[in-house]
Scaffold this active site. Sequence first.
Site, PDB file in Angstrom:
ATOM      1  CD  GLU A 178      72.764  49.131 114.366  1.00  0.00           C
ATOM      2  OE1 GLU A 178      74.005  49.149 114.381  1.00  0.00           O
ATOM      3  OE2 GLU A 178      72.115  48.186 113.876  1.00  0.00           O
ATOM      4  CG  HIS A 193      76.430  46.758 116.806  1.00  0.00           C
ATOM      5  ND1 HIS A 193      77.138  45.606 116.541  1.00  0.00           N
ATOM      6  CD2 HIS A 193      75.324  46.710 116.020  1.00  0.00           C
ATOM      7  CE1 HIS A 193      76.491  44.892 115.623  1.00  0.00           C
ATOM      8  NE2 HIS A 193      75.392  45.544 115.299  1.00  0.00           N
ATOM      9  CG  HIS A 213      73.532  49.083 108.999  1.00  0.00           C
ATOM     10  ND1 HIS A 213      73.577  47.958 108.232  1.00  0.00           N
ATOM     11  CD2 HIS A 213      72.863  48.731 110.127  1.00  0.00           C
ATOM     12  CE1 HIS A 213      72.947  46.972 108.861  1.00  0.00           C
ATOM     13  NE2 HIS A 213      72.502  47.416 110.018  1.00  0.00           N
TER      14      HIS A 213
END
Length: 194
Positions: free
Chosen positions: A66, A70, A17
């Site tokens: 992502e 992040h 993920h």
Amino acid sequence: QMSTNDCQDPPEYWTIHGLWPNKGEDCNRTWHFNVTEIKDLMSDMRHYWPDVLHSSQNRTQFWKHEWDKHGTCAATLQILNSQKKYFGKALELYKQVDLNSSLFSFFFQMTTLKEALTSVYGVTPKIQCLPPEEGEEAQTLGQIEFCFTKNLELRNCIEPKGGSNGTETNLQLGTGELSICSDTLPTYYPLQVQ
């Protein structure tokens, strides 16, 4: 959503993920995702980190998200300070953890899974489930989150004193939401869900 999003053959193995830092104060939101920086990782990315929710020829929307949310925060660490390092290290950690060889398909109690994972890895991961739907008695295993130190060594996943650690504890997924699994409910392994 599978047919709408051209997801004909969803993977029957655990996929990535994301790689999420706990704190995101030093994120560089102006550092935009550039898929050419990870072109030599594409085969592994498509296999181990697939985007099963968005339809696009290259399926890069998930990776862009992502990185933007992040990766730009994780890049404060030298070991993750480029897109190639961020995605490459996530793939490396995925292979190191090798969750697919640790779990097998069956119906089980959550405490048994927690004990097994702690025994295999020596640390306690965060295990998240989809709650039972109406008329069902069992939750469905949805996500297993491993935590790492800044040196990228496995560590126990614990919530900080202030509560949520900033990751998607209640990630919206389809019609349900992932949350910390109940120790008391029976649990389905995803491959059993039709």
